[in-house]
Scaffold this motif. Structure first.
Motif, PDB file in Angstrom:
ATOM      1  N   ILE A  33      10.756  -7.513 -24.315  1.00 56.32           N
ATOM      2  CA  ILE A  33      11.338  -6.354 -24.986  1.00 56.32           C
ATOM      3  C   ILE A  33      11.578  -6.775 -26.427  1.00 56.32           C
ATOM      4  O   ILE A  33      12.287  -7.752 -26.685  1.00 56.32           O
ATOM      5  N   ASN A  34      10.970  -6.069 -27.363  1.00 58.55           N
ATOM      6  CA  ASN A  34      11.089  -6.429 -28.782  1.00 58.55           C
ATOM      7  C   ASN A  34      10.654  -7.879 -29.003  1.00 58.55           C
ATOM      8  O   ASN A  34      11.305  -8.637 -29.733  1.00 58.55           O
ATOM      9  N   ASP A  35       9.551  -8.265 -28.377  1.00 55.11           N
ATOM     10  CA  ASP A  35       8.936  -9.590 -28.515  1.00 55.11           C
ATOM     11  C   ASP A  35       9.793 -10.725 -27.968  1.00 55.11           C
ATOM     12  O   ASP A  35       9.539 -11.893 -28.282  1.00 55.11           O
ATOM     13  N   GLN A  36      10.804 -10.423 -27.167  1.00 47.96           N
ATOM     14  CA  GLN A  36      11.607 -11.456 -26.530  1.00 47.96           C
ATOM     15  C   GLN A  36      11.669 -11.194 -25.031  1.00 47.96           C
ATOM     16  O   GLN A  36      11.902 -10.054 -24.602  1.00 47.96           O
ATOM     17  N   ALA A  37      11.480 -12.233 -24.232  1.00 47.31           N
ATOM     18  CA  ALA A  37      11.549 -12.087 -22.783  1.00 47.31           C
ATOM     19  C   ALA A  37      12.953 -11.670 -22.372  1.00 47.31           C
ATOM     20  O   ALA A  37      13.952 -12.028 -23.013  1.00 47.31           O
TER      21      ALA A  37
END
Length: 525
Positions: A33-37
Motif C-alpha cells: 500500500i503506497n509502495d510499502q508492505a
C-alpha cells in the motif's frame, strides 16, 4: 518500559478473503500500500530495537525473504506454523506456536491491522486491547467486547451480540503484560466458528480477575480485497497493481518482487552485464531483489528536449551496443512479436469476450475492421527481421532516471527477450520509447484517462505532455538518421499497446486495446 519490546505478528493464514488471484500469489502481509508492505507499516509503529516474532505458514519463505531483504537491521524470529488452513486452525493456534518466545510481556498484531502510530499507546503498561466502534451488522465477523468503565467486561467472539449495552470490536492489536496468566488460561482446543481464537487467553484472564483495558484506536482493517483496494486507491488514482509482481520503497531501499523467481534471477543477471546503466543490486533472495533508492527523478518529471537528445546519444553509446551472436534474432523476434501477441490477445478475449475478436468497432469516430482482419495485413516477415542489440525492454520515461548529478540510470528493465538476456531487438526499445511518449504513464497513474463504450462505439482520451510532439519528431529523426524504419517502429508500438491490454485493469485495458487497434490501422493505411 525500558526493555526491548516483543511483538508477535501473525502471517500464517492463506488470506482467502483477498480473492483468489492475489491470495494465490502473495501472503497478505507483504501486499503493498503506497509502495510499502502491510507488515512494514505495522513494524514501523514499534521501536527499531523490538524483537519481532513472526508466525509463518502460508508462503512462509516469501514472508521470511521479504523481511530479511527489506529490513536487514531488525531482529526477527520466525516460527513455523504447520497447521494454518482448514478446521481447527486459526489465529489462536498460530499464536500458540509462538508461546515459547512470548514468555515476556508482548504485543500481538494481526497482519491485516493498520493503525495510526501513537507513542501514548506504547507507553501503556497495563493489559489492553485496541477497539473500535463498528456497525451492528459487521460485528458478527469480529471479536467484540462489552465494556465497564473502560475495561473489558465480557467477550462475544464471532457471535451476534443481543444485549442492550454497547460493544466495541477488537482491532487485532493488543498488549499482554500478564503473559503468564494469558498462557495459563489459554485453551488451544477451544473452538469458535471451528477455529482457535486469540480470545481464548483473554477470557481466561477475565475469569482470573485480571483487568484488560479497552483503548480506542484509529484503525484500518485491510483483511479483505475490497478494503485493501480501497486503501491502495487512497494513494493512487489508478490501480496499477499486478498479481504476479510488486514494488516496495522503504528504508532507503527499492525492493522488487516477482512470483516467478526466474524473472528475478534473469533481471539480476542482466543488470550485472552492464552495471553502469542499471542500479547496483544490493541483494537477491528468492523472488526479491533490492537496490539503493536513487537521488533523482524520472524523465517524465525532469526531462527536456535538450536532455532527450543527450538520452538518445547515451542509449546509442552505452546501452544498445552488444557483442552477442545475432544469428537467431529472427527466431527470437517471431517468438516475441508474433507468438506472444497471439497469446496476449487470447488473454484479452477470454477476459472481455469473443466480440472483441470478431466484430468491427468505431473508435473515436473512425470505423475499424475486426482485429483479425487488421492483423492479417501485417508483414510479419518484415517485423521479425530484427536488429540485434542489448536492450532495456521497457524503455519508457517512467523507467529512465535523471540523477541529481545529471547522469542517466535505467529502472525496471525487462529480464529477457524471448528468453535471451544478452540480446534483443533494437526496434523494441525504439517502440517502447515511442509508445511511452504517446501514452504518458505518469498521467495514467493520476487517472487522466476517459473511456466510454456504447454498443460498438468507443470514445477514449488521455492527457499528453506538451512536449510529446517534439519528442516524437526528435525520435523519428534519430531513427531515420541511423537507417532504421519509422513505419516498422509505429507498427510495433501498436503491438505493444495490444500486448499490454490484458495485463491491466478496466478501463485502461480496453483503452490500450483500442489505442493499439486504431494506431495499427492508421499506420497500415
Amino acid at each position: 518500559m525500558n526493555n526491548p519490546r516483543t511483538v508477535c505478528i501473525l502471517t500464517a493464514g492463506i488470506g482467502s478473503r483477498m480473492g483468489e488471484s492475489l491470495a494465490n500469489s502473495f501472503n497478505k502481509a507483504i501486499l503493498p500500500i503506497n509502495d510499502q508492505a502491510i507488515i512494514s507499516q505495522i513494524i514501523a509503529n514499534f521501536p527499531a530495537d523490538s524483537h519481532f516474532v513472526i508466525a509463518t505458514g502460508y508462503l512462509a519463505e516469501q514472508v521470511r525473504d521479504f523481511l530479511t531483504i527489506a529490513h536487514p537491521d531488525l531482529h526477527f524470529s520466525f516460527v513455523d506454523v504447520p497447521e494454518y488452513t482448514g478446521k481447527h486452525t486459526g489465529p489462536g493456534l498460530s499464536l500458540s506456536y509462538c508461546r515459547e518466545l512470548l514468555q515476556t510481556p508482548f504485543y500481538f498484531v494481526s497482519c491485516d491491522t493498520l493503525w495510526q502510530a501513537d507513542p501514548a499507546l506504547l507507553a501503556q503498561e497495563e493489559n489492553w486491547v485496541g477497539v473500535a466502534a463498528l456497525p451492528a451488522e459487521q460485528q458478527e465477523s469480529y471479536c467484540n467486547f462489552s465494556l465497564l468503565e473502560g475495561n473489558v467486561k465480557a467477550i462475544y467472539d464471532k457471535v451476534a451480540y443481543r444485549g442492550q449495552e454497547p460493544v466495541k470490536s477488537f482491532t487485532g492489536l493488543m498488549y499482554i503484560r500478564d503473559y503468564q496468566s494469558f498462557w495459563h488460561n489459554f485453551q488451544p482446543h477451544r473452538l469458535i466458528k471451528e477455529e482457535v481464537q486469540v480470545s481464548n487467553g483473554l477470557s481466561g484472564m477475565l475469569s482470573a480477575g485480571l483487568k484488560i483495558k479497552a483503548l480506542d484506536i484509529r484503525w484500518t482493517d485491510v483483511g479483505t480485497l475490497s478494503r485493501y483496494k480501497e486503501q491502495v486507491l487512497k494513494y493512487s488514482n489508478y490501480d496499477f497493481s499486478k498479481t504476479d509482481e510488486s514494488l516496495y520503497i522503504q528504508n532507503g531501499l527499492v525492493t522488487k518482487y516477482f512470483v516467478d523467481e526466474a524473472i528475478t534471477a534473469n533481471r539480476v543477471a542482466k543488470a550485472r552485464l552492464k552495471p553502469d546503466i542499471f542500479p547496483e543490486i544490493t541483494e537477491q533472495k528468492g523472488g526479491f531483489y533490492s537496490y539503493r533508492y536513487l537521488a533523482g527523478d524520472t524523465f517524465y518529471n525532469r526531462g527536456s528536449l535538450n536532455s532527450f537528445g543527450k538520452l538518445l546519444e547515451w542509449l546509442e553509446q552505452q546501452v544498445w551496443p552488444t557483442t552477442a551472436d545475432n544469428r537467431n534474432i529472427k527466431a527470437l523476434c517471431k517468438k516475441f512479436y508474433y507468438d506472444k501477441t497471439m497469446q496476449r490477445l487470447e488473454m484479452f478475449f477470454k477476459k472481455h469476450g469473443e466480440s472483441y475478436r470478431n466484430e468491427a468497432f468505431c473508435v473515436n469516430g473512425r470505423p475499424l475492421n475486426p482485429i483479425r482482419e487488421i492483423l492479417a495485413r501485417l508483414n510479419w516477415d518484415e517485423l521479425i527481421d530484427g536488429e540485434a542489440a542489448f536492450i532495456h525492454g521497457d524503455l519508457q520515461f517512467d523507467n529512465i532516471i535523471i540523477k541529481d548529478d545529471g547522469r542517466f540510470c535505467l529502472l525496471d528493465w525487462r529480464q529477457d527477450f524471448a528468453g535471451e538476456i544478452k540480446v534483443g531487438d533494437l526496434y523494441y526499445d525504439f517502440a517502447k520509447l515511442y509508445g511511452g511518449i504517446i501514452l504518458n504513464y505518469s498521467y495514467i497513474k493520476k487517472n487522466l484517462l476517459s473511456y466510454q463504450e456504447q454498443d460498438n462505439n468507443i470514445e477514449f482520451n488521455f492527457a499528453q505532455d506538451y512536449l510529446s510532439s517534439s519528442y516524437i519528431r526528435t525520435l523519428e529523426a534519430f531513427i531515420e538518421s541511423k537507417g532504421y524504419s519509422v513505419s516498422k517502429v509505429k507498427q510495433l508500438v501498436a503491438l505493444v499497446f495490444l500486448n499490454m491490454a490484458p495485463l491491466h485493469h478496466y478501463p485502461f485495458d480496453k483503452a490500450l486495446f483500442f489505442l493499439g487497434l486504431s494506431r495499427l490501422t492508421a499506420t497500415l493505411d
